[in-house]
Each structure stands twice: as structure tokens, then as C-alpha cells.
Design an enzyme around this catalytic site. Structure first.
Site, PDB file in Angstrom:
ATOM      1  N   LYS A  28      24.343 -17.160  -4.611  1.00 18.45           N
ATOM      2  CA  LYS A  28      23.266 -16.949  -5.227  1.00 18.45           C
ATOM      3  C   LYS A  28      22.077 -17.759  -4.643  1.00 18.45           C
ATOM      4  O   LYS A  28      20.930 -17.446  -4.298  1.00 18.45           O
ATOM      5  CB  LYS A  28      23.447 -17.206  -6.572  1.00 18.45           C
ATOM      6  N   ARG A  99      21.380 -21.833 -13.253  1.00 20.76           N
ATOM      7  CA  ARG A  99      22.169 -20.595 -13.094  1.00 20.76           C
ATOM      8  C   ARG A  99      23.271 -21.295 -12.085  1.00 20.76           C
ATOM      9  O   ARG A  99      22.969 -21.766 -10.937  1.00 20.76           O
ATOM     10  CB  ARG A  99      21.403 -19.681 -12.375  1.00 20.76           C
ATOM     11  N   GLY A 108      30.467 -13.128 -14.145  1.00 22.21           N
ATOM     12  CA  GLY A 108      30.914 -13.551 -15.486  1.00 22.21           C
ATOM     13  C   GLY A 108      31.403 -14.880 -15.741  1.00 22.21           C
ATOM     14  O   GLY A 108      31.902 -15.368 -16.862  1.00 22.21           O
ATOM     15  N   MET A 110      30.548 -18.453 -15.158  1.00 20.16           N
ATOM     16  CA  MET A 110      29.583 -19.429 -15.419  1.00 20.16           C
ATOM     17  C   MET A 110      28.498 -18.936 -15.781  1.00 20.16           C
ATOM     18  O   MET A 110      27.725 -18.512 -15.359  1.00 20.16           O
ATOM     19  CB  MET A 110      29.615 -20.614 -14.562  1.00 20.16           C
ATOM     20  N   ARG A 345      22.561  -9.651  -3.580  1.00 16.93           N
ATOM     21  CA  ARG A 345      23.824  -9.870  -2.517  1.00 16.93           C
ATOM     22  C   ARG A 345      24.228  -8.637  -2.135  1.00 16.93           C
ATOM     23  O   ARG A 345      23.683  -7.442  -2.596  1.00 16.93           O
ATOM     24  CB  ARG A 345      25.018 -10.716  -3.707  1.00 16.93           C
ATOM     25  N   HIS A 462      65.446   4.235   1.399  1.00 17.40           N
ATOM     26  CA  HIS A 462      65.361   5.142   2.032  1.00 17.40           C
ATOM     27  C   HIS A 462      64.381   6.054   1.342  1.00 17.40           C
ATOM     28  O   HIS A 462      63.573   6.686   1.962  1.00 17.40           O
ATOM     29  CB  HIS A 462      66.656   6.148   1.841  1.00 17.40           C
ATOM     30  N   ARG A 568      61.326  10.780  15.044  1.00 14.03           N
ATOM     31  CA  ARG A 568      62.545  10.303  14.657  1.00 14.03           C
ATOM     32  C   ARG A 568      63.397  11.706  14.541  1.00 14.03           C
ATOM     33  O   ARG A 568      63.327  12.266  13.480  1.00 14.03           O
ATOM     34  CB  ARG A 568      62.593   9.338  13.483  1.00 14.03           C
ATOM     35  N   ARG A 624      62.543   9.790  20.263  1.00 15.93           N
ATOM     36  CA  ARG A 624      63.551   8.817  20.212  1.00 15.93           C
ATOM     37  C   ARG A 624      64.702   9.668  20.105  1.00 15.93           C
ATOM     38  O   ARG A 624      64.897  10.541  19.071  1.00 15.93           O
ATOM     39  CB  ARG A 624      63.110   8.065  19.175  1.00 15.93           C
ATOM     40  N   SER A 813      58.065   0.888  24.273  1.00 14.12           N
ATOM     41  CA  SER A 813      57.562   0.901  23.003  1.00 14.12           C
ATOM     42  C   SER A 813      58.353   0.112  21.972  1.00 14.12           C
ATOM     43  O   SER A 813      59.428   0.296  21.980  1.00 14.12           O
ATOM     44  CB  SER A 813      57.700   2.503  22.535  1.00 14.12           C
ATOM     45  N   THR A 816      59.040  -2.549  16.302  1.00 17.95           N
ATOM     46  CA  THR A 816      58.633  -4.209  15.615  1.00 17.95           C
ATOM     47  C   THR A 816      59.351  -4.302  14.401  1.00 17.95           C
ATOM     48  O   THR A 816      59.740  -5.427  13.939  1.00 17.95           O
ATOM     49  CB  THR A 816      57.177  -4.551  15.662  1.00 17.95           C
ATOM     50  N   ASN A 817      59.804  -3.040  13.731  1.00 20.73           N
ATOM     51  CA  ASN A 817      60.680  -3.567  12.765  1.00 20.73           C
ATOM     52  C   ASN A 817      62.155  -4.013  12.908  1.00 20.73           C
ATOM     53  O   ASN A 817      62.349  -5.074  12.409  1.00 20.73           O
ATOM     54  CB  ASN A 817      61.069  -2.050  12.036  1.00 20.73           C
ATOM     55  N   ASP A 818      62.703  -3.368  13.823  1.00 19.61           N
ATOM     56  CA  ASP A 818      64.100  -4.042  14.435  1.00 19.61           C
ATOM     57  C   ASP A 818      63.903  -5.147  15.054  1.00 19.61           C
ATOM     58  O   ASP A 818      64.722  -6.256  14.685  1.00 19.61           O
ATOM     59  CB  ASP A 818      64.890  -3.033  15.177  1.00 19.61           C
ATOM     60  N   CYS A 881      55.485   1.238  17.939  1.00 21.17           N
ATOM     61  CA  CYS A 881      55.607   2.020  16.736  1.00 21.17           C
ATOM     62  C   CYS A 881      56.184   1.620  15.523  1.00 21.17           C
ATOM     63  O   CYS A 881      56.750   2.556  14.857  1.00 21.17           O
ATOM     64  CB  CYS A 881      56.422   3.184  17.876  1.00 21.17           C
ATOM     65  N   TYR A 901      48.691   1.369  23.176  1.00 17.25           N
ATOM     66  CA  TYR A 901      48.611   2.274  22.171  1.00 17.25           C
ATOM     67  C   TYR A 901      49.327   1.625  21.174  1.00 17.25           C
ATOM     68  O   TYR A 901      50.356   0.837  21.318  1.00 17.25           O
ATOM     69  CB  TYR A 901      49.204   3.609  22.498  1.00 17.25           C
TER      70      TYR A 901
END
Ligand code: ADP
Ligand code: MG
Ligand code: MG
Length: 923
Positions: A28, A99, A108, A110, A345, A462, A568, A624, A813, A816-818, A881, A901
Site C-alpha cells: 500500500k 493504515r 482485513g 490489520m 493495487r 487406477h 498407451r 508406446r 522420450s 519421468t514417472n518411472d 511424456c 517437446y
């Protein structure tokens, strides 16, 4: 802290403070300085820094820095000069507001004290000056109450009781009906309340008032409300540390009908419409608008009531936007025909508003395209892309689970997949499938439902994974719900949900509600399309989608996906009419038998692939080869044992039927009409016997296939090598589908990739199949095929051997999960359900690495793999992927790591497109 406190500057005039230093001056305060310096009409004032606040708190909330108050006095003198009034001067009193304001807006938190500087003497002066006793006493009583409450903690009720008493005695219902004498009476009573409650007389000396007020604002930073708010919204010290105090000359919107006060947005925050949006009240003071005592008027009314003021307000709006280059949320007051700006703001808007304003601000030249892209947080777009609960809805959830797949849906609770299919598909009713957990054999229920609710399982259960893939909302692991499938009902506490009861799930929050809730439908507006077009132009990364069916692909295309990065194939195997064939393939005793089943699957897969290629032409479609362990397609051992037992009972009953049919001639009455054959036909022991032996065979197979660690077991390329006919069938289906498309003159770009590869030899082995099948398909079809061959990188060893793999693969590819599981040696389900939350809470791990890519560990390996791969093949195309492909910070990393990609779920594509642009623009 500096030892040379004597020379520290604690106070900045609005005309000198650095508008960009929100940490020091608070949001402020910084903006009050900025607005003053660009020539807007801000009442004169100054800011006391957050440093002073921290100093005060360090002293155990006892003392302000030694020379702070003297600096305050110097600045007050400057304000006196500017206004021609005197602080505490009975002739011409200067009144101020006190203020709070920290670097982050904490609405709200102060409260503000208005009209500070009033006492018995200055009150008299104020009344003389204005000639308005009513106004004077009104200001006074407000000040006593605010000062009492905010600075000294006197409860509002103590004041309110007295206020009501006078109102009753005066026989008025509205505050505006109170006379000057009434208000005088009220202020006298308030002074008494103050004394009773605080044990001291109301301070008369304005500078004493000021010092008490400043300390109170400082102290409120460590108040419970403020601390709770910071905890709730994860506001750290880096984001906001301490509050500043703004001292601002009072201006009065309550000086008559030529005065007013209001709040406005420079544009409509809901729709983004380029038009002032807000409310105002004539003859009122600041907090009246928010307090809801009187109903404010819409801002366009002002043009009728005070045309000149409306014109000036429009001017103010243009100046604010031209300077901040952002939609502003501001406060203004009109005192006797003079317009003041009291606060501004950046406006908080919903996604629709953000997108529209971005596009329009570029058109009008206010923003560059880059700025327009950067002002929107990519994750914010999600709001627009899924149905969501109406913002007006205020209901209480009956249960909460994990937000497993975003979006919201209402439907009839149905407890099994078959009935969901009847209700959903056949009867066309909206259905929420409610299960303890789901399995592949429930898949048809997913298709028929609007959303999925489970009482067990995590974000990778699942239910969650399949729902995300389909873009349907899912709440998983709502443990407060007890599902009783047998009775087709569920219990939540002492509430009962029966089959067919309407429920609503919100997969973005994890909340579950009883009944139907109004929804806001997603909209892929023209403005969003335009914005994302700019994003694509700015980005280096291409965004592709994970999609398993032509309809998923079509949707992804609509969201702007430039290809399919992951299809998949097992999802196709799960389709209702195929599962029996897949099971036939799995339980086959020998290769010949298996081939029979595969021959049935081949045309189905070929049609699937052709559908995908056609939909996505000319973009790439990456398929895949089969990845999961094949036992996943079979029922569980427990289920089979159960079935067999039931069938055995049935067999006994069937024998009983035979006895019955043999006894027909002994009967008369009702049964006499039935022939022996009819009775026999109902269930024959032969048939039951066959079913039992089929199930027993499956049971045997399930037991044969049981693995200790299925996720590290017989799956992916290992499966492809040990059961060559499965991969060969898939490879053939892909290549034949390509040939069919090419024959039709379509430009298609199929790609196949091999999962779980850890050595180049595996890849060469599979490539052997491809070469063989390709030669055959090419010669039979007479078409030249272009399908590319690549590998998933989801095993640590594959990263280390990237050079060799690049010799065999045309693209990489990253799965990245596994890969994350492998790098951490965490199994995701166990990690997320057991120890990860604790790790995150205690910051042992800052983020969940399954949601936010671990750039330091997993990312490091990825960078190495990219570098090594491209050493061998400089134009090697590399993508990601895993689920991280849709996460903005992970996308920024992929950009830095020079991937080509990212691929993510369809509805995440717009988020990823914007994130890819951000990554490039911020690089
Ligand atoms: P918040 O952070 O809750 O918005 P503010 O400090 O902005 O608190 O003030 C609360 C109300 O008091 C607002 O309506 C504001 O416009 C009004 N107000 C604050 N300072 C002044 C002033 N100097 N003159 C007139 N009204 C003021
Ligand atoms: Mg305000
Ligand atoms: Mg994988």
C-alpha cells in the site's frame, strides 16, 4: 541489525519513497508513493518502514527505534506545510489515517484508524472550520471507537451497546437519522467506555495518539489473525516481513452530497470487459462501502449524479493503467468536488478476465505480447478448461479426498461399473461412479460416468490415472466414505448415500457434496486461442498431448496439441469388448493358441492407430508398445477364488435342478406346466463345470504370473522380448495403419517407442522385429513407410547409456514417472501414502517429486542423457511424456535442458503452451 541506528531512515514521504520497494514500504505504501510521484491526487502523507516494525518486534514489542518518532514529527511538519493545517492545531486541525500494509496484501488483517488527531480542542476547530457539528461528532465517535478497538483492543460490542442505546432513545432506525446532539452524546459515552475498558483516559495529545497507533499496527503483525493468515496462505518471510505504517491526510467523503467514496476496478475482473467496474456511496466515509450498512451504487451511476467527477474518475483509471500496465483495484474519495486516490493495487481477476484483458491490452498498445503472456500464471488457465463449481456456491462438503483429476461433476451415485453403464449409457443419466477402488475391469463404468469417487487409493491409483487420462473429474481416497457395494450404498459419518442419490464431486479440491451443484462450463474462447497462438510463437518447446483414443486426440487437438507424445496401448486393451480377447491371449497355453487371440486383436489395434493417425495428421503420433505386466489384465486371485466358490455352489444347485426335472411327473399344480427340458435349460451342470475350469485355468495363470515386484518385473521391453508375438502384432498394426493412411494420400507421422529399455541390445532386438515386419508390410502394400523408432528413457541405466541408445533410436522420450521412482528408489504409491507428506512438511524434500520434476537429481540425469545422446545424433529429438510434462516449473526445466517437446494430458495442453512461452521469455 545495524548498530548505527541513529542514522537509519525509518520514514519516507509519499513524494520520496521508492514505489518498487514493497518489502520496505509495504504494498500500500509503495503504491501511495508511486501514485504521488506520477502526479495523481493522493492526500499528502508518509510511510514508516517495515524495518521499524521489525525493530519494534525485536525489542519485545516495547520500543520503537529511538529516532523514529522524531522523523515522524519532521514528516508531519511537511504534511502540515502541504495542507496548510496543523496536527493538533485547534484553529485548523490536520487529521490523518493510520493504515497498515505489508509486502503481500493480507485483506482485513490489520484495521485502519481514521480521523486520528481529534481531541476536545481540535474537534471544536473542525466543527468551526466545516460549520458542520454533525460531521464533527460523527468523525469523533468513529475515531474513538476505531482507536479503542484497533489500538487498545476494546471490543466493538462495548461501543455498539451504547450506540444502540442512543439510537433507541432518539427513536431512529438508520445511522443517518442521528442528529449532531445524538452523535455528541455517543462520543461522550464512547469516551467513558474507553476509560472503563482500558483503565486510562482517552489520549488527548495527537502525537501520543499517533505513537500508540503505530505501535499497535506494528504489534498486529504478530497477532494471531495475522499469523494464521500467513500460515494458511504460506506467506514466508521472503514474501513479506513486518508491516509498514502509512500516515495519510484525511479526506472526507462524508461532507455532503458533493462528496462520496468508492472502490473500483479499472476493468471488470469477472469478464475482463474494458470498462470501469465498481461501487460508490454518496456522503459516506471509507469503511461504509465495505461494511454493507448502506447499499452502494454501481459506478456508472456516477456519470448521472456527478458528471464531472465521473469524467475525472475515467481519467484516473486511464492514468493508473497507463502507468501500472495492469488492471488496478483502487479506492477513491471525493471531498466537495475534489477527487482523491487513496489506494491502488493489481486487480485479482479470474482466468477469463485475465485472458481477455491480456489480449485487449495488446491490441490497445498498452502491453507487448510478451508482457501480456507473462502476466498470466499458466496454472491459472486450468480454471477455464474444466467445468467448475459456480463461484456462488457456498455448501459444506460431506467428505474430502484427494484432488485426483481436475474438474467438477454432479451425478447419481452408482456403485458398480455395470449399473453405471446402464444408467449412464443406456438411460443417458449423469452418473458418478462410487467405488472403494477401481480396477481395469471397471473401465466401461468410467466411460459411462461424469466423474469417479473412490474411498481408497492415492493420486496414482487406477481411478486417478484413468480419470486424468479421460479428462474426467476424480476424487480419490475419500476415506471418510464407507462404500458398501453389496447393499449399493455408502456411509459418510451418519449420512447415507443410496444408489441414485445425487452427489457432486470437485476433483480440483477433493471435496464431495450431497446434491447437485450449479457449474460453470469451461470455455476455450477466441481470446484464449489468440493468446496461446502468441505463446506458441514465443516458445521453443512444442506441446504434445498424451491421448489413447481418437476422441482424446481430437480434444487435445482442439486444445492446440501439436501431436501425441504418448499413446498407451494398454488402454485400448482394456476396452470392454477386447478384454476377453486379451485374457484369451494371456492364458493361452502355447504360441499357436496365443496367435489365435492376437489375430483377433490385430485388426482392432490397426483401426485404433489409423483413427489416431488420421485425427492428428500431419502431426506426429507416438505409440508406446505394451508396457504393464500382463497380469494386470487378469482379475485378482481373491476375485477368482471367490468366483470359483460361487460357481461350485451353483453346480450343486444345478444338480438339484436335474433331480427336480426328473421329479416333474410327480408334481402337479403350478409346476406341472413346466417340461423337464425347460428346467434343465435354466442352468446346466455342464456349463457350470466349464466355467469352473476356465476360472481355474485363469487362477493358475494368475499364480504363474505373480511377481514380488511387478513394477520392476516382467513388463515393457522384457515382455516384448519374451513374448515376441505380442510386440510383433502391435508393430504390424502400427505399420499397416500407416500404410492404409498413406494409400489414402494422408500425410501421417507415426512413431513407435519401446518402454523400460535399459540396454541398447534390447532396442536392437525389437528393431529386428520392426525391420522384418516393415519389409513385409511395405512389400504387401507397395507403400514406403516412414514410421520412426524411438525409446522411452525411464530407467537410470538408459540415461547412462544414452550414447549407445541414440545409435538405435531416432528419438528419446523421458518417462519421468518411472524415472523418478527409479532415481529415488521410491515406489510412488507407498511414498505418497506414507512418508512423502511428512518429507514435504518438514522440507526434507521441498516438493513432491512426482508432481514437480526433481531437477537436481532426475533432471541432472536427463541433462546428461540429452547431451550424450546428441553427441552421437546431433538432431536427436527429445521429449518428456511423464505427468511432469504439464507442470510449469518442470516445463521451464525442459526448456533449459533443450528438449524438443513436452507431452501432457489434453486439458493441460493450454497450460503447458503458456508455460513453454514463459520458459522461453524468461530464459
Ligand atoms: P484496507 O487495507 O482494509 O483497505 P485502508 O487503509 O485502505 O484499509 O482503509 C480502510 C478504509 O478507510 C478504506 O475505505 C479507505 O479508503 C479509507 N481511508 C483510509 N485512509 C483514508 C484517508 N486518509 N482519508 C479518507 N479515507 C481513508
Ligand atoms: Mg484499502
Ligand atoms: Mg513408464
Amino acid at each position: 541489525m545495524s548498530t548505527d541506528l541513529g542514522s537509519q531512515k525509518w520514514v519516507y514521504a509519499f513524494s520520496e519513497g521508492d514505489g518498487s520497494d514493497k518489502q520496505l514500504l509495504g504494498g500500500k505504501g509503495a503504491n501511495l508513493c508511486e501514485m504521488t510521484q506520477i502526479g495523481l491526487n493522493v492526500p499528502p502523507g508518509f510511510v514508516i518502514t517495515t524495518q521499524a516494525c521489525l525493530h519494534f518486534l525485536d525489542s519485545g514489542s516495547k520500543s520503537v527505534p529511538e529516532d523514529m518518532m522524531s522523523q515522524v514529527r519532521e514528516h508531519m511538519a511537511l504534511v502540515e506545510q502541504a495542507t496548510g493545517k496543523g496536527f493538533g492545531d485547534p484553529e485548523n486541525p490536520l487529521l490523518v489515517s493510520v493504515r497498515s500494509g505489508s509486502a503481500m496484501s493480507m485483506p482485513g488483517m490489520m484495521d485502519t484508524i481514521l480521523n486520528l488527531g481529534l481531541n476536545a480542542d481540535t474537534l471544536r476547530g473542525e466543527i468551526e472550520q466545516t460549520g458542520d457539528a454533525r460531521f464533527g461528532y460523527d468523525a469523533y465517535r468513529r475515531f474513538i471507537q476505531l482507536f479503542g478497538k484497533v489500538a487498545m483492543g476494546v471490543p466493538d460490542e462495548a461501543f455498539d451497546t451504547e450506540f444502540e442505546a442512543v439510537k433507541q432513545a432518539a427513536n431512529v432506525t438508520e445511522d443517518v437519522g442521528l442528529s449532531a446532539d445524538d452523535l455528541k452524546e455517543i462520543s461522550e459515552r464512547f469516551l467513558k467506555v474507553f476509560k472503563e475498558q482500558t483503565g486510562r483516559a482517552f489520549p488527548e495529545d495527537p502525537f501520543e495518539q499517533l505513537e500508540i497507533a503505530i505501535k499497535a499496527v506494528f504489534g498486529s503483525w504478530m497477532g494471531k489473525r495475522a499469523i494464521d493468515y500467513r500460515t494458511q496462505f504460506k506467506i514466508t518471510q521472503d514474501m513479506a516481513n513486518g508491516t509498514a505504517v502509512n500516515i495519510c491526510t484525511m479526506v472526507f467523503g462524508n461532507r455532503g452530497d458533493d462528496s462520496a467514496t468508492g472502490v473500483a476496478f479499472t476493468r471488470n475482473p469477472g469478464t475482463g470487459e474494458d470498462k470501469l467496474y465498481g461501487e460508490y456511496l454518496v456522503n459516506a466515509q471509507g469503511e461504509d462501502v465495505v461494511a454493507g450498512i448502506r447499499t452502494p451504487k454501481p459506478i456508472h451511476q456516477l456519470a448521472v449524479e456527478m458528471p464531472e467527477m465521473a469524467r475525472q474518475l475515467d481519467e484516473l483509471r486511464d492514468k493508473l493503467e497507463a502507468h501500472y500496465k495492469e488492471v488496478q483495484d483502487f479506492e477513491f474519495t471525493i471531498e466537495r468536488g475534489v477527487l482523491y486516490c487513496l489506494q491502488t493495487r493489481n486487480g485479482k481477476m479470474n482466468a477469463v478476465g485475465m485472458v481477455r484483458t491480456s489480449v485487449e491490452m495488446v491490441k490497445s498498445g498498452l502491453l507487448s505480447k510478451e508482457q501480456a503472456l507473462l502476466r498470466i500464471d499458466p496454472m491459472y488457465l486450468e480454471q477455464m478448461l474444466y467445468p467448475r463449481l459456480s463461484p456462488d456456491f457456498k455448501g459444506e462438503p460431506i467428505a474430502q479426498g484427494l484432488p485426483a483429476s481436475p474438474g467438477a461433476a454432479s451425478g447419481y451415485a452408482i456403485f458398480d461399473a455395470d449399473r453405471a453403464e446402464i444408467q449412464g449409457n443406456d438411460m443417458g443419466r449423469p452418473v458418478i461412479l462410487v467405488r472403494e477402488e477401481t480396477k481395469p475391469e471397471d473401465i466401461h463404468g468410467f466411460f459411462a460416468s461424469q466423474g469417479i469417487l473412490t474411498s481408497r487409493g492415492g493420486k496414482t491409483s487406477h481411478a486417478a490415472v484413468v480419470a486424468r487420462g479421460m479428462g474426467k473429474p476424480c476424487v480419490a481416497g475419500a476415506e471418510g466414505i464407507r462404500v458398501d457395494v453389496q447393499r449399493r450404498e455408502a456411509h459418510v459419518g451418519n449420512q447415507l448415500i443410496r444408489e441414485g442419490d445425487m452427489i457432486t464431486i470437485d476433483g480440483s479440491s477433493g471435496n464431495v457434496y450431497l446434491g447437485e451443484v450449479a457449474m460453470v462450463e469451461p470455455e476455450f474462447s477466441d481470446e484464449l486461442k489468440k493468446l496461446l497462438q502468441w505463446a506458441d510463437d514465443a516458445a521453443d518447446l512444442h506441446v504434445m498431448a498424451n491421448a489413447d483414443t481418437p476422441s482424446d486426440a481430437a480434444r487435445a487437438l482442439k486444445f492446440g496439441a501439436r501431436g501425441i507424445g504418448l499413446c498407451r496401448t494398454e488402454r485400448m486393451f482394456n476396452a470392454v469388448e477386447r478384454l476377453p480377447v486379451v485374457i484369451e491371449m494371456i492364458v493361452a497355453d502355447d504360441e499357436a493358441q496365443r496367435q489365435v487371440a492376437l489375430d483377433k486383436l490385430l485388426p482392432m489395434q490397426r483401426a485404433d492407430f489409423r483413427g489416431l493417425f488420421e485425427t492428428m495428421a500431419p502431426y506426429p503420433v507416438t505409440i508406446r508398445l505394451l508396457d504393464p505386466p500382463i497380469h494386470e489384465f487378469l482379475p485378482s486371485e481373491r476375485q477368482l477364488l471367490n468366483d470359483i466358490e460361487q460357481l461350485k455352489h451353483l453346480r450343486d444347485s444345478a444338480r438339484g435342478m436335474e433331480v427336480l426335472s426328473g421329479s416333474m411327473m410327480l408334481l402337479d399344480g403350478d409346476m406341472a406346466g413346466l417340461t423337464k427340458d425347460a428346467v434343465k435349460q435354466i442352468v446346466s451342470p455342464d456349463m457350470v463345470e466349464k466355467a469352473i475350469s476356465k476360472k481355474a485355468q485363469m487362477l493358475q495363470k494368475v499364480r504363474d504370473l505373480t511377481e514380488v515386484n511387478p513394477m520392476l518385473g516382467h513388463r515393457g521391453v522384457r515382455l516384448g522380448i519374451t513374448f515376441p508375438e505380442i510386440y510383433r502384432m502391435q508393430i504390424r498394426a502400427i505399420l499397416e495403419a500407416e500404410a492404409e493412411c498413406v494409400a489414402k494420400g494422408l500425410e501421417v507421422r507415426p512413431q513407435m517407442m519401446v518402454p523400460q529399455v535399459c540396454t541398447a541390445a534390447e532396442l536392437r532386438w525389437i528393431k529386428g522385429y520392426v525391420d522384418e515386419v516393415r519389409a513385409d508390410v511395405e512389400s504387401k502394400s507397395g507403400q514406403k513407410l516412414n514410421c520412426r523408432f524411438g525409446t522411452m528413457i525411464e530407467v537410470v541405466r538408459a540415461c547412462m547409456r544414452a550414447e549407445r541408445l541414440a545409435e538405435e533410436a531416432e528419438f528419446f522420450s523421458f518417462g519421468t514417472n518411472d524415472l523418478t521412482q527409479a532415481v529415488f528408489s521410491f515406489s510412488r504409491e507407498d511414498a505418497e501414502n506414507k512418508f512423502l507428506p511428512m518429507y514435504n512438511r518438514s522440507d526434507i524434500l521441498h516438493d513432491n517429486p512426482f508432481e514437480v520434476l526433481d531437477t537436481k537429481g532426475v533432471g541432472k540425469l536427463m541433462e546428461l542423457a540429452v547431451q550424450w545422446g546428441r553427441q552421437v545424433k546431433p538432431d536427436l529429438s527429445v521429449g518428456i511424456c511423464g505427468e511432469h510434462g504439464g507442470h510449469p516449473s518442470s516445463i521451464a526445466f525442459c526448456h533449459k535442458a533443450k528438449l524438443n517437446y513436452v507431452s501432457c494430458s489434453g486439458p493441460r495442453v493450454p497450460v503447458a503452451r503458456l508455460a513453454a512461452a514463459h520458459a522461453a521469455l524468461k530464459a
